[in-house]
Design an enzyme around this catalytic site. Structure first.
Site, PDB file in Angstrom:
ATOM      1  N   ASN A   1       0.872  -1.182   0.000  1.00  0.00           N
ATOM      2  CA  ASN A   1       0.000   0.000   0.000  1.00  0.00           C
ATOM      3  C   ASN A   1       0.904   1.226   0.000  1.00  0.00           C
ATOM      4  O   ASN A   1       1.487   1.560   1.023  1.00  0.00           O
ATOM      5  CB  ASN A   1      -0.892  -0.041   1.252  1.00  0.00           C
ATOM      6  CG  ASN A   1      -1.744   1.207   1.394  1.00  0.00           C
ATOM      7  OD1 ASN A   1      -1.782   2.058   0.495  1.00  0.00           O
ATOM      8  ND2 ASN A   1      -2.426   1.322   2.526  1.00  0.00           N
TER       9      ASN A   1
ATOM     10  N   LYS B   1       0.080   4.240  -0.299  1.00  0.00           N
ATOM     11  CA  LYS B   1      -0.586   5.405   0.295  1.00  0.00           C
ATOM     12  C   LYS B   1      -0.383   6.645  -0.602  1.00  0.00           C
ATOM     13  O   LYS B   1      -0.304   6.501  -1.825  1.00  0.00           O
ATOM     14  CB  LYS B   1      -0.091   5.612   1.734  1.00  0.00           C
ATOM     15  CG  LYS B   1      -0.251   4.327   2.569  1.00  0.00           C
ATOM     16  CD  LYS B   1      -0.018   4.505   4.040  1.00  0.00           C
ATOM     17  CE  LYS B   1      -0.225   3.172   4.750  1.00  0.00           C
ATOM     18  NZ  LYS B   1      -0.062   3.253   6.202  1.00  0.00           N
TER      19      LYS B   1
ATOM     20  N   HIS C   1      -9.389   1.129   4.652  1.00  0.00           N
ATOM     21  CA  HIS C   1      -8.152   1.287   5.424  1.00  0.00           C
ATOM     22  C   HIS C   1      -8.426   2.209   6.613  1.00  0.00           C
ATOM     23  O   HIS C   1      -9.227   3.141   6.510  1.00  0.00           O
ATOM     24  CB  HIS C   1      -7.058   1.870   4.523  1.00  0.00           C
ATOM     25  CG  HIS C   1      -5.709   1.824   5.168  1.00  0.00           C
ATOM     26  ND1 HIS C   1      -5.309   2.755   6.097  1.00  0.00           N
ATOM     27  CD2 HIS C   1      -4.686   0.937   5.058  1.00  0.00           C
ATOM     28  CE1 HIS C   1      -4.091   2.442   6.527  1.00  0.00           C
ATOM     29  NE2 HIS C   1      -3.700   1.351   5.914  1.00  0.00           N
TER      30      HIS C   1
ATOM     31  N   GLU D   1      -6.870   4.616   7.734  1.00  0.00           N
ATOM     32  CA  GLU D   1      -6.655   6.039   7.433  1.00  0.00           C
ATOM     33  C   GLU D   1      -7.882   6.625   6.726  1.00  0.00           C
ATOM     34  O   GLU D   1      -8.230   7.794   6.936  1.00  0.00           O
ATOM     35  CB  GLU D   1      -5.381   6.207   6.594  1.00  0.00           C
ATOM     36  CG  GLU D   1      -4.139   5.968   7.458  1.00  0.00           C
ATOM     37  CD  GLU D   1      -2.948   5.389   6.713  1.00  0.00           C
ATOM     38  OE1 GLU D   1      -2.910   5.442   5.471  1.00  0.00           O
ATOM     39  OE2 GLU D   1      -2.044   4.870   7.402  1.00  0.00           O
TER      40      GLU D   1
ATOM     41  N   GLU E   1      -5.346  -4.902  10.423  1.00  0.00           N
ATOM     42  CA  GLU E   1      -4.317  -3.894  10.654  1.00  0.00           C
ATOM     43  C   GLU E   1      -4.609  -3.175  11.971  1.00  0.00           C
ATOM     44  O   GLU E   1      -5.410  -2.206  11.984  1.00  0.00           O
ATOM     45  CB  GLU E   1      -4.307  -2.870   9.516  1.00  0.00           C
ATOM     46  CG  GLU E   1      -3.983  -3.466   8.164  1.00  0.00           C
ATOM     47  CD  GLU E   1      -3.386  -2.429   7.229  1.00  0.00           C
ATOM     48  OE1 GLU E   1      -2.422  -2.763   6.548  1.00  0.00           O
ATOM     49  OE2 GLU E   1      -3.864  -1.277   7.192  1.00  0.00           O
TER      50      GLU E   1
ATOM     51  N   GLY F   1       2.677   2.164  10.881  1.00  0.00           N
ATOM     52  CA  GLY F   1       3.672   3.229  10.764  1.00  0.00           C
ATOM     53  C   GLY F   1       4.359   3.580  12.074  1.00  0.00           C
ATOM     54  O   GLY F   1       5.012   4.608  12.180  1.00  0.00           O
TER      55      GLY F   1
ATOM     56  N   SER G   1       3.588  -2.254  10.370  1.00  0.00           N
ATOM     57  CA  SER G   1       5.037  -2.341  10.581  1.00  0.00           C
ATOM     58  C   SER G   1       5.632  -3.688  10.178  1.00  0.00           C
ATOM     59  O   SER G   1       6.518  -4.219  10.851  1.00  0.00           O
ATOM     60  CB  SER G   1       5.378  -2.001  12.041  1.00  0.00           C
ATOM     61  OG  SER G   1       4.986  -0.662  12.323  1.00  0.00           O
TER      62      SER G   1
HETATM   63  P1  13P Z   1       3.137   0.316   7.760  1.00  0.00           P
HETATM   64  O1  13P Z   1       3.642  -0.970   7.132  1.00  0.00           O
HETATM   65  O2  13P Z   1       3.875   1.526   7.312  1.00  0.00           O
HETATM   66  O3  13P Z   1       3.019   0.176   9.250  1.00  0.00           O
HETATM   67  O4  13P Z   1       1.630   0.538   7.205  1.00  0.00           O
HETATM   68  C1  13P Z   1       0.752  -0.512   7.253  1.00  0.00           C
HETATM   69  C2  13P Z   1      -0.433  -0.173   6.443  1.00  0.00           C
HETATM   70  O5  13P Z   1      -1.172   0.754   6.758  1.00  0.00           O
HETATM   71  C3  13P Z   1      -0.680  -0.936   5.214  1.00  0.00           C
HETATM   72  O6  13P Z   1      -1.930  -0.684   4.681  1.00  0.00           O
END
Ligand code: 13P
Length: 265
Positions: free
Chosen positions: A9, A11, A95, A97, A167, A173, A213
């Protein structure tokens, strides 16, 4: 037997030019791997440029969102048909976010997932609890509500086609990964819920990815768990070397590359 999947992803990172360059490198290194389904999900403007770099490989294209209507007066939205024509086979939906910054709810997630399936796009539907919910001991109730709501518009026939991603928001992150055992417990809960709502057969075929992560040094321990079928990778998917290492970390140790048949483009 569930096939492993690693999805990147990206983003809101990588311009179309940068994205095409990264995609080309990834396809060059792991584009012939069929033991693992590899998906990369750039931003909307980069989809076509990325598709051109991966279309002859086994790497597949995914988007990060969609709107359920086919066309019309919906300024700023993108339909399933547009994604299909841009080369997408997958789409990330719900997601955390999007849930936290853009008002996505279980209901909108579910409508988007149903629309994706109608147009032969595979939805990667995300769920996950926040830190305070985990600390209050609410993981099971939060995940149960999200799963029931996010799958409400799906049915027995299309449920087996989807991919789910667990997740935990506190692991995204942050460098804090759920332990393999913590992740497996929630994945097991999700599989059991899908078995109860739909069918045991569909639940046993369903792929559930872990996200939060994921790095080259933790992927093996994560996927060694019974209910983990791969990963949805954020930060580490933006770097060719770490993404490739995560993918190769999912190959059998023997690397007996006698092929499983990959799906066709
Ligand atoms: P990270 O791998 O940066 O923690 O992000 C995970 C994520 O949101 C994947 O959709």
């Amino acid at each position: 037997m569930r096939k492993m999947m690693i999805a990147g992803n990206w983003k809101m990172n990588k311009s179309p030019v940068e994205a095409a360059g990264l995609a080309e490198k990834i396809a060059g290194k792991v584009g012939d791997i069929r033991h693992v389904d590899i998906v990369i999900c750039p931003s909307f403007p980069a989809l076509t440029a990325v598709y051109e770099k991966i279309e002859k490989s086994y790497v597949r294209l995914g988007a990060q969102n969609l709107f359920w209507e086919r066309e019309g007066a919906y300024t700023g939205e993108v339909s399933t048909l547009m994604l299909r024509e841009s080369g997408c086979r997958y789409v990330i939906i719900g997601h955390s976010e999007r849930r936290s910054h853009f008002g996505e709810t279980d209901e909108t997630v579910s409508r988007k997932a149903a629309a994706a399936l109608e147009w032969n796009l595979i939805p990667i539907i995300c769920v996950g609890e926040k830190l305070e919910e985990r600390e209050r001991g609410e993981v099971e109730s939060v995940i149960t509500k999200q799963i029931k709501g996010s799958l409400a518009h799906l049915n027995d026939e299309n449920i087996a086609k989807i991919v789910l991603a667990y997740e935990p928001v506190w692991a995204i992150g942050t460098g804090k990964t759920a332990t393999p055992a913590q992740a497996n417990e929630v994945h097991g809960l999700i599989r059991a819920l899908v078995g109860d709502i739909f069918s045991k057969e569909a639940a046993s075929e369903l792929r559930i990815l872990y996200g939060g992560s994921v790095k080259p040094d933790n992927i093996r321990a994560l996927i060694a768990e019974e209910h983990l079928d791969g990963a949805l990778v954020g930060g580490a998917s933006l770097d060719e070397h770490s993404f490739v290492e995560i993918v190769t970390g999912c190959l059998p140790d023997t690397s007996g590359a006698e092929a499983e048949t990959g799906d066709s483009q």
